[in-house]
Design a protein around this motif. Structure first.
Motif, PDB file in Angstrom:
ATOM      1  N   ARG A  22       0.829  -1.200   0.000  1.00 52.01           N
ATOM      2  CA  ARG A  22       0.000   0.000   0.000  1.00 52.01           C
ATOM      3  C   ARG A  22       0.867   1.256   0.000  1.00 52.01           C
ATOM      4  N   ARG A  28       0.113   5.124  -8.360  1.00 53.26           N
ATOM      5  CA  ARG A  28      -1.087   5.694  -7.745  1.00 53.26           C
ATOM      6  C   ARG A  28      -1.593   6.925  -8.494  1.00 53.26           C
ATOM      7  N   ARG A  31      -3.306   5.966 -11.603  1.00 48.19           N
ATOM      8  CA  ARG A  31      -4.562   5.286 -11.300  1.00 48.19           C
ATOM      9  C   ARG A  31      -5.651   6.292 -10.932  1.00 48.19           C
ATOM     10  N   ALA A  55     -12.725   6.715  -4.232  1.00 50.61           N
ATOM     11  CA  ALA A  55     -13.342   5.393  -4.151  1.00 50.61           C
ATOM     12  C   ALA A  55     -13.085   4.600  -5.428  1.00 50.61           C
ATOM     13  N   ASP A  58      -9.549   3.508  -5.446  1.00 43.78           N
ATOM     14  CA  ASP A  58      -9.205   2.708  -4.265  1.00 43.78           C
ATOM     15  C   ASP A  58      -7.965   3.273  -3.577  1.00 43.78           C
TER      16      ASP A  58
END
Length: 202
Positions: A22, A28, A31, A55, A58
């Motif tokens: 994570r 990220r 994304r 959301a 994610d």
């Protein structure tokens, strides 16, 4: 009474691995941009929020403010990426065109939705156009996109005809998208054939 939190040594290897994965998330930002494109397609610019994007991507909400200066910045980057992808697909669609009939077919297929772009792609495109009406900063994105599209068409027709055909494509896609009954392929092809006329160099 609850016991103390487990020490790092007490956590399972899978838990520690998940936390490391994570934290180490080099994709990220990309994304988040891709998630923004999907959210705009589903909810429109007006309905796009930080929470919906987080959301969809994610990611924690704070990731958006870490990577982007604000929602306007994020939307602009999403639109830019979408326009770049559409431009690549647009150019690829015309690569095999060698004759006048192939040009007419290629333009017709593009309008009719048989060229790789679906209704979601066009929805994002029109959201971009509407947003650019209110945000002059986005007109750089739309102008670049239209210029690229015309450059592709200018391989087959003169610049004036290319501008007209480019506008025709946009307009007919809107008409087809909003029509309550299907627009016949043959009718679209005839409109395109008349627009291209004898101007084609192929």
């Amino acid at each position: 009474m609850p016991g103390p939190a487990p020490s790092p040594e007490g956590r399972s290897g899978s838990e520690r691995g998940a936390r490391r994965a994570r934290r180490h998330d080099p994709d990220r930002k990309d994304r988040i941009v891709d998630a923004t494109i999907r959210v705009i397609a589903e909810h429109g610019v007006a309905g796009t929020t930080h929470r919906l994007i987080a959301a969809a991507a994610d990611v924690p909400l704070g990731s958006l403010t870490y990577h982007f200066s604000g929602l306007d910045d994020l939307r602009a980057q999403a639109f830019r990426r979408h326009a770049e992808r559409m431009s690549v697909a647009y150019a690829a669609h015309f690569e095999g065109v060698r004759t006048h009939d192939q040009l007419v077919d290629a333009v017709t297929d593009l309008i009719h939705g048989n060229a790789g772009a679906d209704s979601q792609d066009w929805a994002i495109s029109y959201e971009l156009y509407l947003a650019a009406l209110r945000d002059p900063g986005l007109r750089e994105v739309t102008e670049s996109w239209m210029r690229t599209s015309r450059a592709v068409l200018e391989r087959f027709v003169d610049p004036t005809t290319a501008r007209g055909v480019d506008a025709l494509i946009e307009g007919l896609v809107i008409h087809k998208t909003l029509a309550t009954t299907p627009v016949p392929y043959a009718e679209i092809r005839e409109i395109v054939r008349r627009a291209v006329g004898a101007a084609a160099r192929v």
